[in-house]
Motif scaffolding. Structure first.
Motif, PDB file in Angstrom:
ATOM      1  N   TRP A   5       0.874  -1.022   0.000  1.00 25.41           N
ATOM      2  CA  TRP A   5       0.111  -0.098   0.196  1.00 25.41           C
ATOM      3  C   TRP A   5       0.786   1.340   0.050  1.00 25.41           C
ATOM      4  CZ3 TRP A   5      -0.145   3.988   3.564  1.00 25.41           C
ATOM      5  CH2 TRP A   5      -1.496   4.741   3.475  1.00 25.41           C
ATOM      6  N   ARG A   6       0.309   2.296  -0.718  1.00 25.71           N
ATOM      7  CA  ARG A   6       1.109   3.626  -0.950  1.00 25.71           C
ATOM      8  C   ARG A   6       0.128   4.568  -0.548  1.00 25.71           C
ATOM      9  NH1 ARG A   6       5.968   5.724  -3.987  1.00 25.71           N
ATOM     10  NH2 ARG A   6       6.217   7.635  -2.898  1.00 25.71           N
ATOM     11  N   ASN A   7       0.429   5.499   0.562  1.00 23.27           N
ATOM     12  CA  ASN A   7       0.078   6.839   0.747  1.00 23.27           C
ATOM     13  C   ASN A   7      -0.137   7.670  -0.478  1.00 23.27           C
ATOM     14  OD1 ASN A   7      -0.804   8.979   1.942  1.00 23.27           O
ATOM     15  ND2 ASN A   7      -0.055   8.901   3.936  1.00 23.27           N
ATOM     16  N   GLU A   8      -1.266   8.040  -0.889  1.00 20.89           N
ATOM     17  CA  GLU A   8      -1.224   8.905  -2.156  1.00 20.89           C
ATOM     18  C   GLU A   8      -0.799  10.096  -1.797  1.00 20.89           C
ATOM     19  OE1 GLU A   8      -1.734   8.145  -5.301  1.00 20.89           O
ATOM     20  OE2 GLU A   8      -1.949   5.985  -4.558  1.00 20.89           O
ATOM     21  N   SER A   9      -0.743  10.706  -0.525  1.00 20.53           N
ATOM     22  CA  SER A   9      -0.228  12.023  -0.212  1.00 20.53           C
ATOM     23  C   SER A   9       1.187  12.101  -0.108  1.00 20.53           C
ATOM     24  CB  SER A   9      -0.592  12.316   1.199  1.00 20.53           C
ATOM     25  OG  SER A   9      -2.020  12.226   1.275  1.00 20.53           O
ATOM     26  N   TYR A  10       1.987  11.086  -0.296  1.00 22.96           N
ATOM     27  CA  TYR A  10       3.424  10.740  -0.295  1.00 22.96           C
ATOM     28  C   TYR A  10       3.858  10.171  -1.938  1.00 22.96           C
ATOM     29  CZ  TYR A  10       3.585  12.043   4.508  1.00 22.96           C
ATOM     30  OH  TYR A  10       3.456  12.922   5.600  1.00 22.96           O
ATOM     31  N   ARG A  11       2.871  10.535  -2.894  1.00 21.73           N
ATOM     32  CA  ARG A  11       3.361   9.935  -4.075  1.00 21.73           C
ATOM     33  C   ARG A  11       4.700  10.209  -4.474  1.00 21.73           C
ATOM     34  NH1 ARG A  11       2.778   5.522  -6.195  1.00 21.73           N
ATOM     35  NH2 ARG A  11       0.843   5.221  -5.172  1.00 21.73           N
ATOM     36  N   GLU A  12       5.189  11.187  -4.416  1.00 24.75           N
ATOM     37  CA  GLU A  12       6.489  11.949  -4.839  1.00 24.75           C
ATOM     38  C   GLU A  12       7.663  11.792  -3.817  1.00 24.75           C
ATOM     39  OE1 GLU A  12       6.751  12.722  -7.964  1.00 24.75           O
ATOM     40  OE2 GLU A  12       4.808  12.026  -8.298  1.00 24.75           O
ATOM     41  N   ALA A 181      10.672  -3.675  -4.488  1.00 25.16           N
ATOM     42  CA  ALA A 181       9.499  -3.103  -4.333  1.00 25.16           C
ATOM     43  C   ALA A 181       9.503  -1.463  -4.288  1.00 25.16           C
ATOM     44  CB  ALA A 181       8.748  -4.041  -3.074  1.00 25.16           C
ATOM     45  N   LEU A 182      10.635  -1.079  -3.301  1.00 26.87           N
ATOM     46  CA  LEU A 182      10.871   0.279  -3.099  1.00 26.87           C
ATOM     47  C   LEU A 182      11.059   1.089  -4.454  1.00 26.87           C
ATOM     48  CD1 LEU A 182      12.801  -0.219   0.104  1.00 26.87           C
ATOM     49  CD2 LEU A 182      10.665   1.016  -0.141  1.00 26.87           C
ATOM     50  N   GLU A 183      11.930   0.227  -5.529  1.00 26.10           N
ATOM     51  CA  GLU A 183      12.359   0.927  -6.680  1.00 26.10           C
ATOM     52  C   GLU A 183      11.056   1.066  -7.421  1.00 26.10           C
ATOM     53  OE1 GLU A 183      16.895  -0.673  -7.274  1.00 26.10           O
ATOM     54  OE2 GLU A 183      15.116  -1.769  -8.245  1.00 26.10           O
ATOM     55  N   LYS A 184      10.219   0.102  -7.325  1.00 24.69           N
ATOM     56  CA  LYS A 184       9.059   0.020  -8.172  1.00 24.69           C
ATOM     57  C   LYS A 184       7.992   1.298  -7.808  1.00 24.69           C
ATOM     58  CE  LYS A 184       4.990  -2.826  -9.592  1.00 24.69           C
ATOM     59  NZ  LYS A 184       4.157  -4.194  -9.339  1.00 24.69           N
ATOM     60  N   GLU A 185       8.112   1.489  -6.516  1.00 19.65           N
ATOM     61  CA  GLU A 185       7.080   2.553  -5.965  1.00 19.65           C
ATOM     62  C   GLU A 185       7.862   4.018  -6.450  1.00 19.65           C
ATOM     63  OE1 GLU A 185       4.214   2.788  -4.881  1.00 19.65           O
ATOM     64  OE2 GLU A 185       3.756   0.775  -4.863  1.00 19.65           O
ATOM     65  N   GLY A 186       8.908   4.015  -6.698  1.00 17.36           N
ATOM     66  CA  GLY A 186       9.865   5.052  -6.906  1.00 17.36           C
ATOM     67  C   GLY A 186      10.220   5.608  -5.759  1.00 17.36           C
ATOM     68  N   ILE A 187      10.425   4.991  -4.539  1.00 13.21           N
ATOM     69  CA  ILE A 187      10.995   5.543  -3.344  1.00 13.21           C
ATOM     70  C   ILE A 187      12.553   5.496  -3.421  1.00 13.21           C
ATOM     71  CG2 ILE A 187      11.063   5.177  -0.835  1.00 13.21           C
ATOM     72  CD1 ILE A 187       7.852   4.093  -0.955  1.00 13.21           C
ATOM     73  N   LEU A 188      12.811   4.319  -3.995  1.00 15.35           N
ATOM     74  CA  LEU A 188      14.317   4.296  -4.175  1.00 15.35           C
ATOM     75  C   LEU A 188      14.637   4.409  -5.708  1.00 15.35           C
ATOM     76  CD1 LEU A 188      15.632   1.340  -1.733  1.00 15.35           C
ATOM     77  CD2 LEU A 188      16.349   4.066  -1.851  1.00 15.35           C
TER      78      LEU A 188
END
Length: 193
Positions: A5-12, A181-188
């Motif tokens: 799950w990803r918080n939409e408020s922290y998409r970037e 998973a973190l790369e896929k989400e754009g976090i890393l």
């Protein structure tokens, strides 16, 4: 990974300085996990540290109140941390798998006689079932807000680790799955970028 799950408020959102925490009574596994994941963050340009270096021993040895935890969060904010990534084993299931030892042809499944002939070993063969464990692990990334002193959940993912036998390879596999998973989400960012 079984879900996320990803918080939409922290998409970037991408962390700049993260604390890695592995919650386990196995201190060797904790250090291996934290060191490996911190190195993955560092190799992508994110400052990362481990809880074994940051938290005082008393933090792990004694149960902490919410006020004591908030005090540690403030200490992290004072040190300019903007994120915490924590992983914890949420449960362990013991399962059994059918272990017949040899492949059956499709012919056996067409009639009851063949089907029953194949599976009657359950009565006579004590090694018919193989037991194994599945560890359910949850990883959560929290953003730390310097102004409010509060934390917000940015991302959470659940992973299943099936019957880990070797600590080193299990930690490596888990960290690799988490990093993907973190790369896929754009976090890393990926190492190639």
């Amino acid at each position: 990974m079984t879900g996320s799950w990803r918080n939409e408020s922290y998409r970037e959102y991408t962390p700049k300085k993260v604390l890695i925490i592995g919650v386990t009574p196995n201190l060797t596994a904790q250090r291996m996990f934290e060191d490996k994941l911190a190195n993955e963050f560092r190799s992508r340009g994110v400052l990362a540290s481990t809880s074994t270096l940051i938290f005082p021993e008393r933090f792990i040895e004694n149960k902490q109140s919410e006020a004591q935890i908030q005090e540690e969060i403030q200490n992290l904010l004072d040190r300019k941390f903007d994120a915490i990534l924590v992983s914890a084993v949420k449960g362990i299931d013991e399962r059994q798998a059918y272990s017949e030892g040899y492949a059956k042809t499709d012919y056996y499944w067409r009639r009851f006689r063949g089907y029953y002939f194949v599976y009657q070993d359950i009565y006579y063969n004590p090694g018919y079932y193989e037991k194994y464990k599945v560890y359910h692990i949850e990883s959560s990334l929290f953003s730390l807000n310097e102004e409010s002193g509060e934390s917000s959940l940015v991302w959470v993912a659940n992973f299943d680790m099936v019957d880990p036998q070797d600590l080193g390879s299990s930690v490596n596999d888990y960290v690799e799955s988490m990093v993907k998973a973190l790369e896929k989400e754009g976090i890393l960012v990926s190492k190639g970028n």
